[in-house]
Design a protein around this motif. Structure first.
Motif, PDB file in Angstrom:
ATOM      1  N   TRP A 154       0.751  -1.153  -0.197  1.00  0.00           N
ATOM      2  CA  TRP A 154      -0.042  -0.088  -0.133  1.00  0.00           C
ATOM      3  C   TRP A 154       0.824   1.248  -0.070  1.00  0.00           C
ATOM      4  O   TRP A 154       0.551   2.191  -0.701  1.00  0.00           O
ATOM      5  CB  TRP A 154      -1.140  -0.018   1.184  1.00  0.00           C
ATOM      6  N   ARG A 155       2.224   1.200   0.875  1.00  0.00           N
ATOM      7  CA  ARG A 155       2.947   2.441   0.590  1.00  0.00           C
ATOM      8  C   ARG A 155       3.406   2.643  -0.580  1.00  0.00           C
ATOM      9  O   ARG A 155       3.487   3.732  -0.979  1.00  0.00           O
ATOM     10  CB  ARG A 155       4.317   2.057   1.717  1.00  0.00           C
ATOM     11  N   SER A 156       3.489   1.522  -1.264  1.00  0.00           N
ATOM     12  CA  SER A 156       4.012   1.800  -2.719  1.00  0.00           C
ATOM     13  C   SER A 156       2.976   2.109  -3.887  1.00  0.00           C
ATOM     14  O   SER A 156       3.173   2.717  -4.884  1.00  0.00           O
ATOM     15  CB  SER A 156       4.825   0.662  -3.374  1.00  0.00           C
ATOM     16  N   HIS A 157       1.624   1.830  -3.348  1.00  0.00           N
ATOM     17  CA  HIS A 157       0.460   2.008  -4.403  1.00  0.00           C
ATOM     18  C   HIS A 157      -0.855   2.866  -3.130  1.00  0.00           C
ATOM     19  O   HIS A 157      -1.735   2.095  -3.227  1.00  0.00           O
ATOM     20  CB  HIS A 157       0.005   0.891  -4.973  1.00  0.00           C
ATOM     21  N   PRO A 158      -0.514   3.982  -2.864  1.00  0.00           N
ATOM     22  CA  PRO A 158      -1.362   4.431  -2.148  1.00  0.00           C
ATOM     23  C   PRO A 158      -2.663   4.776  -2.764  1.00  0.00           C
ATOM     24  O   PRO A 158      -3.642   5.185  -1.810  1.00  0.00           O
ATOM     25  CB  PRO A 158      -0.625   5.770  -1.530  1.00  0.00           C
ATOM     26  N   GLU A 159      -2.624   4.743  -3.810  1.00  0.00           N
ATOM     27  CA  GLU A 159      -4.108   5.059  -4.534  1.00  0.00           C
ATOM     28  C   GLU A 159      -4.986   3.807  -4.119  1.00  0.00           C
ATOM     29  O   GLU A 159      -6.314   3.891  -4.519  1.00  0.00           O
ATOM     30  CB  GLU A 159      -3.906   5.229  -6.031  1.00  0.00           C
ATOM     31  N   THR A 160      -4.537   2.726  -3.825  1.00  0.00           N
ATOM     32  CA  THR A 160      -5.229   1.578  -3.878  1.00  0.00           C
ATOM     33  C   THR A 160      -6.218   1.602  -2.504  1.00  0.00           C
ATOM     34  O   THR A 160      -5.944   1.923  -1.395  1.00  0.00           O
ATOM     35  CB  THR A 160      -4.216  -0.051  -3.535  1.00  0.00           C
TER      36      THR A 160
END
Length: 320
Positions: free
Chosen positions: A108-114
């Motif tokens: 999630w930190r790498s893809h905060p838009e998730t």
């Protein structure tokens, strides 16, 4: 009350023309008229008057419109809440301090838009998690069914990642000064893993681990929580436990606990991901790709036999 009739009423009121409302709703003008007429009969009021330019709301129609609009919007939100791709990706983990939760947090930190919803079913029987995936209550679960043959036809299980184990001991333990250990060096030491439940995947894991390396795995007593376990380790000179390298444990500095990697071979707990066979949540694809990008473990690696067999079966199915 027919929500599609309400939708037709709202669009006709907003556009002022039945023909335009029908075009937007993908139906005939006559179909819209019939829906509105049925709604008027149910309410026993007139909602529209016809004019040369189209339709206008009556006083009753004006009073009814904001409520109808609210109902239609509520239905649309309800549908969106359960439609894959338009709602949060729901993934079950064993605990919010577990390796699975840590890996998902890294993702999630790498893809905060998730839009991610991490849940814990708090059940020991993996079949309960399988049923939750099958019914759509969750989109995926970090659980393992040691016999994949019992999985329903519309559910599949794939390897997620392997969690290397570490020995956790207090400062007075004989192994506390070690920088790394082999499984052989753990023999004759009491490894306390309280609360192992029969029938759980970790019960099978520890049974085989104890057999293969002649370890003394002690599951005596209920599990009163991590805090009690950590307190016991800090005060003991002969009790140790095994934890995952990514598992989060927090203790007071005065405990002075030590986490010691176990290698040669690396003892690894195999984690699988259970997900639907068809129409999985679109967000799962990137999560699975992230799991596949995780660094491998120091060789050689020990896994229980059922995990090795599952990996062979998974590799064979992908190569077909």
């Amino acid at each position: 009350m027919d929500t599609e009739a309400l939708r037709s009423f709202v669009r006709a009121a907003e556009l002022g023309r039945l023909r335009q409302a029908a075009d937007e709703l993908g139906m005939t003008q006559q179909g819209v008229s019939k829906r509105i007429a049925a709604l008027e009969r149910a309410l026993e009021v007139r909602l529209f008057t016809r004019t040369a330019r189209g339709v206008e709301l009556t006083l009753d129609g004006q009073a009814f419109l904001p409520h109808a609009r609210s109902i239609v919007a509520g239905v649309e939100r309800a549908v969106a809440a359960v439609r894959p791709g338009s709602r949060a990706l729901r993934i079950d983990v064993l605990g919010l301090r577990s390796a699975q939760a840590v890996v998902l947090h890294d993702y999630w930190r790498s893809h905060p838009e998730t839009d991610l919803d991490v849940v814990t079913l708090r059940v020991s029987d993996p079949r309960v998690a399988v049923a939750a995936v099958e019914t759509g209550d969750i989109d995926a679960s970090f659980r393992t069914v040691t016999d994949p043959a019992v999985l329903p036809a519309d559910v599949r299980m794939i390897p997620a990642f392997d969690s290397p184990l570490e020995l956790l001991v207090g400062p007075g333990h004989p192994l506390a000064s070690a920088r790394r250990l082999t499984p052989t060096e753990l023999r004759k030491h009491r490894i306390w893993v309280p609360g192992i439940e029969p029938g759980s995947e970790w019960a099978e894991f520890y049974d085989q681990l104890a057999t293969d390396f002649d370890l003394r795995i002690d599951a005596a007593g209920p599990h009163f929580g991590d805090e009690v376990l950590l307190d016991t380790l800090a005060d003991s000179s002969d009790v140790a436990t095994l934890v995952g390298a990514r598992d989060r444990y927090i203790w007071p500095p005065t405990h002075d606990l030590r986490r010691i990697p176990v290698e040669n071979p690396t003892l690894a707990y195999p984690l699988s991901l259970i997900l639907p066979r068809t129409n999985p949540h679109p967000g799962l694809r990137r999560v699975v790709a992230h799991l596949g990008s995780l660094a491998g473990l120091p060789e050689p690696v020990w896994l229980p036999s059922w995990a090795t067999e599952q990996r062979r079966g998974h590799t064979a199915s992908r190569s077909r």
